[in-house]
Design an enzyme around this catalytic site. Structure first.
Site, PDB file in Angstrom:
ATOM      1  N   THR A 382       4.922   5.251 -10.654  1.00  0.00           N
ATOM      2  CA  THR A 382       5.015   3.948 -11.323  1.00  0.00           C
ATOM      3  C   THR A 382       4.220   4.088 -12.614  1.00  0.00           C
ATOM      4  O   THR A 382       3.615   5.121 -12.836  1.00  0.00           O
ATOM      5  CB  THR A 382       4.442   2.851 -10.387  1.00  0.00           C
ATOM      6  N   ASP A 424      10.568  -0.556  -0.613  1.00  0.00           N
ATOM      7  CA  ASP A 424       9.405  -1.447  -0.547  1.00  0.00           C
ATOM      8  C   ASP A 424       9.621  -2.616   0.419  1.00  0.00           C
ATOM      9  O   ASP A 424       8.679  -3.332   0.759  1.00  0.00           O
ATOM     10  CB  ASP A 424       9.045  -1.993  -1.940  1.00  0.00           C
TER      11      ASP A 424
HETATM   12  O1  DON Z   1       6.027  -2.115  -6.292  1.00  0.00           O
HETATM   13  C1  DON Z   1       5.302  -1.364  -5.648  1.00  0.00           C
HETATM   14  O2  DON Z   1       4.302  -1.725  -5.073  1.00  0.00           O
HETATM   15  C2  DON Z   1       5.654   0.109  -5.587  1.00  0.00           C
HETATM   16  N1  DON Z   1       7.039   0.315  -5.834  1.00  0.00           N
HETATM   17  C3  DON Z   1       4.803   0.814  -6.586  1.00  0.00           C
HETATM   18  C4  DON Z   1       4.882   2.286  -6.396  1.00  0.00           C
HETATM   19  C5  DON Z   1       3.783   2.968  -7.077  1.00  0.00           C
HETATM   20  O3  DON Z   1       2.877   2.401  -7.658  1.00  0.00           O
HETATM   21  C6  DON Z   1       3.769   4.401  -6.973  1.00  0.00           C
HETATM   22  N2  DON Z   1       2.742   4.931  -7.858  1.00  0.00           N
HETATM   23  N3  DON Z   1       2.069   5.850  -7.856  1.00  0.00           N
END
Ligand code: DON
Length: 581
Positions: A382, A424
């Site tokens: 992310t 998620d």
């Molecule tokens: O929205 C979320 O919480 C996840 N899709 C975020 C994933 C994430 O931060 C991965 N990072 N290292």
């Protein structure tokens, strides 16, 4: 202007009176609109890639404000950090408008397709098939980022969308160079990328990991971004791009329909607010769990004088605050358009007082002693960026396609790399997915629903200091925000917020995860003695991007997490007031 007024005046005395009245009204209005706070002497951008930071400054230099720069940075990251975010994904953009102090969160989170069902990732025996929600077309939610960028430019920006998207279009066409970071993440997703010939052709070199310096070209993505630049929202969600997206996704086993794309809308949400020792917190609202959990943790910790505690006790109470706030996450939180949540209660200081009363200083509380719930989600990639412009407008944005390279599938003829954000959701309430993640009813799959997130773009503000911060890192995002925020509260500079060693507890598993070197042997021993289980991680985590504006001294500072390859810069770019709306 004076001529026009004169023409309408009927006589010299009446005219003079009218002119005087008009001038006092004008001066009054100007004075009334004068900013109550000082303006920063410079602009600052911290992002996860130097080309994105440069794109943001180019747009500021062209007369754009922080919101235009946010469009440019988001779109640039979508091109040069394809493992982190993209126009096939979504995110949250937290905005502060300096002129009137207005704050909002743009919710550009992906939605489940309308044909999604609760059991779509289960086999005939009702067991979860993990890869289905991670790789390929079925794993993808309906993207929100293109809609968010169009909305951001139209409603808050000052430049045309096409101008703010121009740097990203150039990067897509001219390419960017592969670095070590890219190689690490592409290696992690090598098999999945090779399952999509389009993805392999763009992001790999003949099916192999591209060497350092290899240039990644994305001509189809440039054409798709041009459609967005030309037609705004409709350029992605209807017309030729939409047609190709639907055709490609369905051919690969996905369930998107034209109506999914037509129906997608950005939602503006009232941010979650809190207060910690005189610091005002403005942070992410549901469908992110981040703001609620962050504020609960800070409310619990507000009852301690952390600076007066020894290292072990301080770590212990922070962990106990994390344990309690994360417990609530999986139980209560989901898409506010689908589930009702006790947000006011969860973020109230009285509620935190009750939680704090159950913390013992001499002993860890086993998570099993707290009312039952499920562990929070995690994931490996992310991105986040933070922007302050020279008018004092701010953006904190955390964007995602979930796993590195998302679903690892590029829709033919669009250059759009799909997200795998459907992971998620909880595929089956109570059953962990491939990452050991489970959720509850509030986060079950439903058609058109937004999946629960941990992304936590945040502002922290006192009369003298403003912090803009956030990070990727799955469920660990929220604990990283807590640790970074406590550094801010202790008066430290952004470099300290982004570099400090990290530890994390998310209720279940009942263990303190910590970065290599975060605790020395003695601290580990003492934490064990209190009853904590410890798990040293094999590598560091997070990629925090932070900006600080000290209103009292006029200093602007920014920092990019040394764990990533990002860049943070402060430049004396003054937004031309002539262009102000
Ligand atoms: O929205 C979320 O919480 C996840 N899709 C975020 C994933 C994430 O931060 C991965 N990072 N290292």
């Amino acid at each position: 202007m004076t001529d026009r007024i004169n023409q309408t005046l009927r006589g010299p005395r009446y005219g003079a009176l009218l002119l005087w009245a008009w001038l006092s009204l004008f001066v009054g209005a100007v004075c009334a609109e004068a900013p109550r706070t000082p303006v920063p002497p410079a602009a600052a951008i911290a992002s996860a890639h130097p080309l994105a930071t440069t794109a943001g400054f180019d747009i500021l230099a062209a007369g754009g404000n922080a919101f235009d720069a946010a469009v440019a940075v988001s779109a640039a990251l979508a091109v040069v950090e394809p493992y982190s975010s993209g126009i096939g994904g979504g995110g949250f953009w937290l905005l502060h408008r300096a002129a009137d102090g207005f704050e909002t969160m743009l919710d550009g989170r992906e939605r489940a397709p309308l044909a999604a069902t609760r059991t779509m990732y289960l086999d005939a025996k009702g067991e979860v098939v993990p890869d289905l929600s991670m790789d390929g077309a079925l794993a993808a939610g309906i993207p929100g980022e293109p809609a968010a960028l169009a909305h951001l430019a139209e409603k808050y920006g000052r430049l045309p969308l096409s101008q703010s998207l121009a740097p990203a279009i150039r990067y897509a066409r001219e390419g960017f160079v592969v670095d070590e970071y890219y190689r690490r993440l592409a290696e992690f997703r090598l098999d999945a990328l090779n399952k999509s010939s389009e993805a392999a052709q763009i992001f790999l070199n003949k099916g192999k990991l591209p060497e350092l310096g290899y240039r990644v070209l994305q001509p189809d993505l440039a054409v798709t971004l041009e459609a967005l630049a030309r037609e705004g929202h409709a350029g992605f969600y209807s017309g030729e791009v939409a047609k190709r997206l639907i055709k490609g996704v369905r051919a690969a086993g996905g369930i998107w329909t034209a109506k999914d794309l037509e129906d997608y809308r950005v939602v503006e949400r009232e941010p979650i607010r809190g207060e910690y020792h005189g610091i005002n917190i403005t942070t992410a609202a549901p469908p992110s769990s981040g703001g609620v959990v962050l504020v609960t943790m800070l409310n619990i910790l507000a009852g301690y004088d952390l600076a007066a505690l020894d290292d072990v006790t301080r770590t212990h109470v922070i962990v106990e605050a994390m344990r309690r706030a994360y417990r609530d996450r999986a139980d209560y939180l989901g898409d506010p358009d689908f589930v009702s949540m006790p947000i006011a209660r969860l973020t109230h200081p009285f509620y935190a007082e009750g939680l704090r009363a159950s913390i013992r200083l001499d002993r860890a509380t086993p998570s099993t002693d707290l009312p039952g719930a499920q562990p929070a989600v995690d994931g490996p990639h992310t991105t986040h960026f933070s922007i302050l412009d020279s008018e004092g407008n701010r953006v904190a944005a955390t964007l995602s396609i979930n796993y590195p390279f998302g679903a690892a599938m590029v829709v033919p003829g669009t250059g759009v790399l799909l997200n795998d954000e459907m992971d998620d959701f909880s595929a089956k309430p109570g059953v962990p997915n491939a990452y050991g993640l489970v959720g509850a009813e509030a986060n079950a799959i439903a058609p058109g629903k937004r999946m629960l997130s941990s992304m936590t773009p945040t502002f922290m503000e006192t009369a003298d200091r403003v912090a803009i911060l956030g990070t990727p890192g799955g469920s660990r995002i929220i604990s990283m925000l807590l640790l970074g925020g406590l550094e801010f509260a202790a008066g430290e500079a952004p470099q300290a917020w982004v570099t400090r060693p990290r530890f994390h507890h998310q209720y279940l598993p009942d263990v303190i995860q910590f970065e290599p070197g975060a605790f020395d042997a003695l601290v580990q021993e003492d934490l064990n003695a209190l009853g904590h289980k410890l798990s040293e991680q094999s590598s560091s985590y997070g990629n925090m991007q932070a900006v600080l504006w000290e209103k009292a001294t006029g200093k602007v500072d920014a920092a990019s997490d040394p764990r990533g390859v990002g860049s943070a810069e402060v430049r004396g770019v003054v937004v031309p007031q002539m262009l102000a709306r």
